[in-house]
Design an enzyme around this catalytic site. Sequence first.
Site, mmCIF file in Angstrom:
data_model
loop_
_atom_site.group_PDB
_atom_site.id
_atom_site.type_symbol
_atom_site.label_atom_id
_atom_site.label_comp_id
_atom_site.label_asym_id
_atom_site.label_seq_id
_atom_site.Cartn_x
_atom_site.Cartn_y
_atom_site.Cartn_z
ATOM 1 N N GLU A 1 9.827 -1.829 14.581
ATOM 2 C CA GLU A 1 9.881 -2.149 16.003
ATOM 3 C C GLU A 1 8.464 -2.250 16.530
ATOM 4 O OE1 GLU A 1 10.837 2.267 17.790
ATOM 5 O OE2 GLU A 1 12.393 1.071 16.867
ATOM 6 N N TYR B 1 2.972 -9.363 11.546
ATOM 7 C CA TYR B 1 4.300 -9.272 10.943
ATOM 8 C C TYR B 1 4.872 -10.665 10.643
ATOM 9 C CZ TYR B 1 3.741 -4.559 12.818
ATOM 10 O OH TYR B 1 3.251 -3.303 13.106
HETATM 11 C C1 COA Z 1 -1.818 -4.405 14.201
HETATM 12 C C2 COA Z 1 -2.911 -3.869 13.273
HETATM 13 C C3 COA Z 1 -2.340 -2.760 12.393
HETATM 14 C C4 COA Z 1 -3.447 -4.994 12.390
HETATM 15 O O1 COA Z 1 -4.389 -4.430 11.474
HETATM 16 P P1 COA Z 1 -5.579 -5.315 10.859
HETATM 17 O O2 COA Z 1 -6.226 -4.512 9.802
HETATM 18 O O3 COA Z 1 -6.440 -5.852 11.925
HETATM 19 O O4 COA Z 1 -4.753 -6.514 10.221
HETATM 20 P P2 COA Z 1 -5.272 -7.551 9.122
HETATM 21 O O5 COA Z 1 -6.761 -7.645 9.179
HETATM 22 O O6 COA Z 1 -4.648 -7.255 7.805
HETATM 23 O O7 COA Z 1 -4.555 -8.871 9.643
HETATM 24 C C5 COA Z 1 -4.947 -9.424 10.772
HETATM 25 C C6 COA Z 1 -5.690 -10.687 10.435
HETATM 26 O O8 COA Z 1 -5.365 -11.221 9.162
HETATM 27 C C7 COA Z 1 -4.534 -12.371 9.251
HETATM 28 N N1 COA Z 1 -3.396 -12.199 8.324
HETATM 29 C C8 COA Z 1 -2.700 -11.064 8.097
HETATM 30 N N2 COA Z 1 -1.756 -11.275 7.178
HETATM 31 C C9 COA Z 1 -1.862 -12.571 6.811
HETATM 32 C C10 COA Z 1 -1.154 -13.390 5.886
HETATM 33 N N3 COA Z 1 -0.149 -12.908 5.135
HETATM 34 N N4 COA Z 1 -1.511 -14.673 5.755
HETATM 35 C C11 COA Z 1 -2.514 -15.160 6.487
HETATM 36 N N5 COA Z 1 -3.232 -14.461 7.382
HETATM 37 C C12 COA Z 1 -2.901 -13.160 7.537
HETATM 38 C C13 COA Z 1 -4.172 -12.394 10.680
HETATM 39 O O9 COA Z 1 -4.010 -13.688 11.162
HETATM 40 C C14 COA Z 1 -5.352 -11.720 11.348
HETATM 41 O O10 COA Z 1 -6.463 -12.576 11.468
HETATM 42 P P3 COA Z 1 -7.650 -12.294 12.520
HETATM 43 O O11 COA Z 1 -8.498 -11.239 11.934
HETATM 44 O O12 COA Z 1 -8.337 -13.607 12.594
HETATM 45 O O13 COA Z 1 -7.009 -11.846 13.784
HETATM 46 C C15 COA Z 1 -4.107 -3.332 14.111
HETATM 47 O O14 COA Z 1 -4.512 -4.344 14.997
HETATM 48 C C16 COA Z 1 -3.806 -2.066 14.906
HETATM 49 O O15 COA Z 1 -3.854 -0.983 14.377
HETATM 50 N N6 COA Z 1 -3.536 -2.195 16.211
HETATM 51 C C17 COA Z 1 -3.343 -1.031 17.074
HETATM 52 C C18 COA Z 1 -2.139 -0.205 16.665
HETATM 53 C C19 COA Z 1 -0.898 -1.049 16.582
HETATM 54 O O16 COA Z 1 -0.652 -1.877 17.437
HETATM 55 N N7 COA Z 1 -0.078 -0.825 15.529
HETATM 56 C C20 COA Z 1 1.170 -1.545 15.331
HETATM 57 C C21 COA Z 1 2.267 -0.883 16.072
HETATM 58 S S1 COA Z 1 3.810 -1.738 15.835
#
Ligand code: COA
Length: 165
Positions: free
Chosen positions: A115, A127
């Site tokens: 969620e 996601y």
């Molecule tokens: C949401 C969260 C966990 C993402 O973590 P992250 O380490 O930044 O994620 P990633 O670096 O693996 O992925 C994000 C990036 O990779 C890209 N990416 C991830 N998976 C991918 C895939 N399968 N294919 C292509 N691109 C992908 C995304 O487009 C994004 O690109 P950007 O850096 O240009 O924005 C982080 O932002 C966070 O902790 N936020 C605060 C807490 C939160 O909201 N948690 C989730 C609660 S539901």
Amino acid sequence: MLHSELPAVAHAIMREMTLHDVEAVHTAELSLFPADAWPLEMFFAEIQHPTRAYVVIEKEGEIVGYAGAMCIADTADIQTIAVLPQYEGQGYGRAMLDFLHRESAQRGAQRILLEVRADNLRAQNLYHLNGYRQIHCRAGYYNDGVDALIMEKSLTLNSPGATHD
Ligand SMILES: CC(C)(COP(=O)(O)OP(=O)(O)OC[C@H]1O[C@@H](n2cnc3c(N)ncnc32)[C@H](O)[C@@H]1OP(=O)(O)O)[C@@H](O)C(=O)NCCC(=O)NCCS
């Protein structure tokens, strides 16, 4: 110790969360989710529960990300996933998701749910890119009245959405 799938340039390791990590994880939790932070005791209970799988990303001795899933019968649930703001965008979120998908499938899960706040577009994007689709919306689920989106990904090899990239 888990196999890390992080880019070599990241100088980080992904490994199972241990009792020694809980205080650092909880400190991160308080800063990342000030309104909904889990209490310390919840992390202790979670990581010791046999149906749970928790990982951390450690970089130069610091916990910079953590995530966990619950896996019961054919359904897994992402319980939490977070990366410290200064380390976002380096693939840590994706690496932890990948681990939880593999671990859940190994434990027999055929699908995984999570969620997410309707206003958390960055997490939703992560996601979607990794095979999840929205299956439900719980109106006003969070304390501040924001909706929760329920998302699902199939973990079976031949189902749509099971693969990503
Ligand atoms: C949401 C969260 C966990 C993402 O973590 P992250 O380490 O930044 O994620 P990633 O670096 O693996 O992925 C994000 C990036 O990779 C890209 N990416 C991830 N998976 C991918 C895939 N399968 N294919 C292509 N691109 C992908 C995304 O487009 C994004 O690109 P950007 O850096 O240009 O924005 C982080 O932002 C966070 O902790 N936020 C605060 C807490 C939160 O909201 N948690 C989730 C609660 S539901």
